[in-house]
Design an enzyme around this catalytic site. Structure first.
Site, PDB file in Angstrom:
ATOM      1  N   HIS A 109      38.887  41.726  27.196  1.00  0.00           N
ATOM      2  CA  HIS A 109      37.888  41.571  26.132  1.00  0.00           C
ATOM      3  C   HIS A 109      38.523  41.079  24.847  1.00  0.00           C
ATOM      4  CE1 HIS A 109      36.172  45.058  28.631  1.00  0.00           C
ATOM      5  NE2 HIS A 109      35.869  43.898  29.165  1.00  0.00           N
ATOM      6  N   ASP A 145      31.528  41.129  20.679  1.00  0.00           N
ATOM      7  CA  ASP A 145      31.648  40.798  22.100  1.00  0.00           C
ATOM      8  C   ASP A 145      30.636  41.600  22.902  1.00  0.00           C
ATOM      9  OD1 ASP A 145      32.684  43.269  22.888  1.00  0.00           O
ATOM     10  OD2 ASP A 145      34.714  42.534  23.214  1.00  0.00           O
ATOM     11  N   HIS A 203      40.390  37.133  41.110  1.00  0.00           N
ATOM     12  CA  HIS A 203      39.181  37.962  41.140  1.00  0.00           C
ATOM     13  C   HIS A 203      38.013  37.264  40.440  1.00  0.00           C
ATOM     14  CE1 HIS A 203      40.204  38.486  37.020  1.00  0.00           C
ATOM     15  NE2 HIS A 203      39.530  39.582  36.823  1.00  0.00           N
ATOM     16  N   TRP A 236      36.230  35.525  34.163  1.00  0.00           N
ATOM     17  CA  TRP A 236      35.964  34.194  33.614  1.00  0.00           C
ATOM     18  C   TRP A 236      37.158  33.623  32.845  1.00  0.00           C
ATOM     19  CZ3 TRP A 236      33.321  30.660  35.501  1.00  0.00           C
ATOM     20  CH2 TRP A 236      32.932  29.538  34.783  1.00  0.00           C
ATOM     21  N   ASN A 237      37.951  34.490  32.211  1.00  0.00           N
ATOM     22  CA  ASN A 237      39.141  33.957  31.525  1.00  0.00           C
ATOM     23  C   ASN A 237      40.090  33.346  32.542  1.00  0.00           C
ATOM     24  OD1 ASN A 237      38.569  34.940  28.832  1.00  0.00           O
ATOM     25  ND2 ASN A 237      38.889  36.956  29.710  1.00  0.00           N
ATOM     26  N   SER A 238      40.327  34.084  33.626  1.00  0.00           N
ATOM     27  CA  SER A 238      41.228  33.567  34.654  1.00  0.00           C
ATOM     28  C   SER A 238      40.672  32.271  35.222  1.00  0.00           C
ATOM     29  CB  SER A 238      41.388  34.585  35.785  1.00  0.00           C
ATOM     30  OG  SER A 238      42.021  35.732  35.292  1.00  0.00           O
ATOM     31  N   ALA A 284      31.842  43.625  38.461  1.00  0.00           N
ATOM     32  CA  ALA A 284      31.111  42.985  37.354  1.00  0.00           C
ATOM     33  C   ALA A 284      30.469  41.673  37.820  1.00  0.00           C
ATOM     34  CB  ALA A 284      32.024  42.801  36.150  1.00  0.00           C
ATOM     35  N   GLU A 285      30.527  40.635  36.949  1.00  0.00           N
ATOM     36  CA  GLU A 285      29.813  39.401  37.275  1.00  0.00           C
ATOM     37  C   GLU A 285      30.637  38.481  38.173  1.00  0.00           C
ATOM     38  OE1 GLU A 285      31.940  39.517  34.964  1.00  0.00           O
ATOM     39  OE2 GLU A 285      32.396  37.520  34.202  1.00  0.00           O
ATOM     40  N   GLN A 286      31.749  39.006  38.718  1.00  0.00           N
ATOM     41  CA  GLN A 286      32.690  38.126  39.446  1.00  0.00           C
ATOM     42  C   GLN A 286      32.109  37.553  40.727  1.00  0.00           C
ATOM     43  OE1 GLN A 286      35.846  40.940  39.738  1.00  0.00           O
ATOM     44  NE2 GLN A 286      36.087  40.999  37.516  1.00  0.00           N
TER      45      GLN A 286
HETATM   46  N1  UDP Z   1      46.271  38.317  32.385  1.00  0.00           N
HETATM   47  C1  UDP Z   1      47.612  38.030  32.235  1.00  0.00           C
HETATM   48  N2  UDP Z   1      48.487  38.594  33.125  1.00  0.00           N
HETATM   49  C2  UDP Z   1      48.106  39.406  34.136  1.00  0.00           C
HETATM   50  C3  UDP Z   1      46.720  39.677  34.283  1.00  0.00           C
HETATM   51  C4  UDP Z   1      45.836  39.115  33.399  1.00  0.00           C
HETATM   52  O1  UDP Z   1      48.024  37.294  31.333  1.00  0.00           O
HETATM   53  O2  UDP Z   1      48.966  39.873  34.892  1.00  0.00           O
HETATM   54  C5  UDP Z   1      45.311  37.733  31.425  1.00  0.00           C
HETATM   55  C6  UDP Z   1      44.680  36.489  31.995  1.00  0.00           C
HETATM   56  O3  UDP Z   1      45.463  35.354  31.677  1.00  0.00           O
HETATM   57  C7  UDP Z   1      43.314  36.484  31.334  1.00  0.00           C
HETATM   58  C8  UDP Z   1      42.991  37.953  31.128  1.00  0.00           C
HETATM   59  O4  UDP Z   1      44.239  38.645  31.197  1.00  0.00           O
HETATM   60  O5  UDP Z   1      43.377  35.826  30.084  1.00  0.00           O
HETATM   61  C9  UDP Z   1      42.074  38.502  32.201  1.00  0.00           C
HETATM   62  O6  UDP Z   1      40.758  38.162  31.912  1.00  0.00           O
HETATM   63  P1  UDP Z   1      39.686  37.889  33.055  1.00  0.00           P
HETATM   64  O7  UDP Z   1      38.399  37.537  32.386  1.00  0.00           O
HETATM   65  O8  UDP Z   1      40.188  36.909  34.017  1.00  0.00           O
HETATM   66  O9  UDP Z   1      39.556  39.233  33.844  1.00  0.00           O
HETATM   67  P2  UDP Z   1      39.361  40.756  33.399  1.00  0.00           P
HETATM   68  O10 UDP Z   1      40.688  41.237  33.040  1.00  0.00           O
HETATM   69  O11 UDP Z   1      38.370  40.786  32.264  1.00  0.00           O
HETATM   70  O12 UDP Z   1      38.834  41.400  34.637  1.00  0.00           O
END
Ligand code: UDP
Length: 493
Positions: free
Chosen positions: A18, A115, A371, A374-376, A394-396
């Site tokens: 987040h 957010d 997974h 959305w960031n990934s 979640a929304e994945q």
């Molecule tokens: N991330 C990272 N290293 C890791 C795991 C996650 O840098 O080992 C970062 C990844 O680059 C992304 C964020 O953490 O920017 C994860 O956000 P995402 O929306 O993909 O998933 P969430 O963590 O919200 O489930």
């Protein structure tokens, strides 16, 4: 730009997944739109460490980060409390401190952006301050549409959604298969169900909704959210697609400072390595962890795997201080015996956390088993890396469906990983398809086109650039309306 420079405050809920998108939005506003930005980050210990290192490695960062320590909410939750409820309780309890932090600012913000899990701050803080308020939805337009329209399904549909065979129709959008809903929406007796329905309603009540997508990626959904009368009747809020915003590489990558992972990647052929990671908090069961290990080994492909201690009762833990920091002291003894030594030549195993952006930016990476957070996803697409979609929560599942069926940049297991264990044979097949076979080549071509369209959307005159300009214009207009209203009120008084 002198006194007309806007100052916005961005409020982030706890959890790296987040905080990161909010920081990225802040950087983007400051760097590309000359906005003064203060990020108020509600933090547990993991994010505090991250903020410190972020500030150290970005000493020229144009944004101010104000950590707002989260209050201990252990008395208000128990081990059954799910993640969205935990987050919303944590944010609710932190609001007095958020209010004090805003009061302590040198310059009052002209607008508040919150957010997804801070939407309750809407009525409390933005209204007290009398400033425009915007919500930042750091995911797709399609899932935003579902969230906001869900109140209708909640009213008209009886029984559990999971029992419905027909997809659910959101006006103007691709219908959603109920099984692709987040698990919480599939159990209406779950207290978290109501939290999520309320969250969707709250989103419709802002002065604008920023979405980290771009028109060219989701043309029909964005059009429906803006123009479809039936959908607009519920959604109401103005929509601003402003993506794809994502993190850039922070580390100093050259010479002595080059990390071990990058040095390893340097030695591998172009587009030959699969990167495997489940986001900032994703967890697999012990059985699934072992199957994944066997599948990777049997595929005989190169890989980097961010492993975590298995967990048999929850697919995610965002709020643990152990996550995000990379300090899991134990050996990964949960991996099959001999796995590490047998895969030593082709595999690189990292515990807990890796610098994902620097990995995905490397030319040796040819696929991402993800997974579908959305960031990934954006980090993958904007680096032209196709995906194996392995949604967890979640929304994945909707992201995975969109990436596979609509955008065509991912493949996914026949059975959802949330329903059944994905067996080693299928993992082997998917990894080989992505990295070796012709099917993988078609996906790779599409991902390149998607990356190019995202670049154009963000550049001057592109759809997302223009959308952000409109949003900032809206803030200016609202500020002036508000100021002239207060002037005329003071004249009356
Ligand atoms: N991330 C990272 N290293 C890791 C795991 C996650 O840098 O080992 C970062 C990844 O680059 C992304 C964020 O953490 O920017 C994860 O956000 P995402 O929306 O993909 O998933 P969430 O963590 O919200 O489930």
């Amino acid at each position: 730009m002198g006194s007309s420079q806007l100052h916005v405050a961005l409020l982030a809920s706890p959890g790296m997944g987040h905080l990161i998108p909010v920081l990225v939005l802040g950087d983007h506003l400051a760097t590309h739109h000359n906005v003064k930005v203060t990020v108020l980050a509600i933090t547990t210990s993991a994010e505090t460490q991250f903020i410190k290192s972020h500030q150290k490695s970005n000493s020229n960062s144009p944004i101010d980060i104000v950590p707002v320590p989260a209050v201990n909410v252990s008395g208000l939750i128990d081990e059954k409390t799910k993640v969205v409820t935990q987050l919303r309780i944590t944010v609710r309890e932190a609001l007095p401190s958020v209010r004090s932090s805003v009061a302590a600012m040198d310059r009052r913000p002209d607008a508040l952006f919150v957010d997804l899990f801070c939407t309750q701050a809407l009525s409390i803080i933005a209204e007290e301050l009398g400033i425009p308020r915007y919500a930042y939805y750091p995911s797709t337009a399609w899932t935003a549409a579902l969230f906001m329209y869900f109140q209708v399904f909640d009213k008209i549909i009886e029984g559990e959604f999971v029992d419905r065979l027909e997809p659910l129709r959101i006006p103007g959008c691709v219908p959603v298969q109920p099984e692709d809903f987040s698990d919480t929406l599939l159990d209406r007796t779950d207290p978290e169900y109501r939290e999520i329905v309320n969250l969707g309603i709250e989103l419709t009540q802002f002065d604008g909704l920023l979405i980290n997508t771009w028109e060219e990626l989701e043309p029909n959904t964005v059009k429906a959210l803006r123009e479809n009368e039936e959908l607009r009747g519920i959604v109401k809020v103005p929509i601003y697609p402003i993506g794809p915003l994502k993190r850039s590489v922070e580390s100093k990558n050259e010479g002595e400072g080059r990390s071990e992972i990058l040095k390893w990647l340097d030695k591998q052929p172009v587009e030959s390595v699969l990167y495997v990671s489940f986001g900032s908090g994703g967890l697999l069961t012990a059985e699934q962890t072992a199957e994944l290990a066997w599948g990777l080994e049997k595929s005989q492909q190169r890989f980097i795997w961010v492993v975590r201690h298995p967990c048999d009762y929850a697919p995610v833990n965002y709020l643990s201080s152990k996550l995000d920091t990379g300090n899991d002291a134990d050996d990964p003894d949960y991996l099959p015996e001999g796995f590490l030594s047998r895969t030593r030549d082709v595999g690189f195993v990292v515990q807990m956390w890796a610098n994902q952006v620097e990995i995905l930016t490397h030319p040796s990476v040819g696929g991402f088993l993800s997974h579908c957070g959305w960031n990934s996803t954006l980090e993958s697409l904007t680096n032209k890396v196709p995906m194996v979609a392995w949604p967890l929560f979640a929304e994945q599942k909707m992201n995975a469906a969109m990436l596979t069926n609509e955008v065509g940049v991912a493949i996914r297991p026949a059975v959802a990983p949330t329903v059944k264990v994905v067996r080693r044979e299928e993992i082997e097949r998917m990894v080989r398809t992505l990295l070796q076979h012709n099917e993988g080549k078609g996906i790779r071509e599409r991902v390149k086109k998607v990356k190019a369209s995202g670049d154009i959307a963000l550049s001057k005159g592109g759809s997302s650039y223009n959308s952000m300009c409109e949003l900032l214009k809206d803030i200016h207009i609202r500020m002036h309306t508000w100021k002239s209203q207060s002037i005329s009120l003071s004249q009356i008084n």
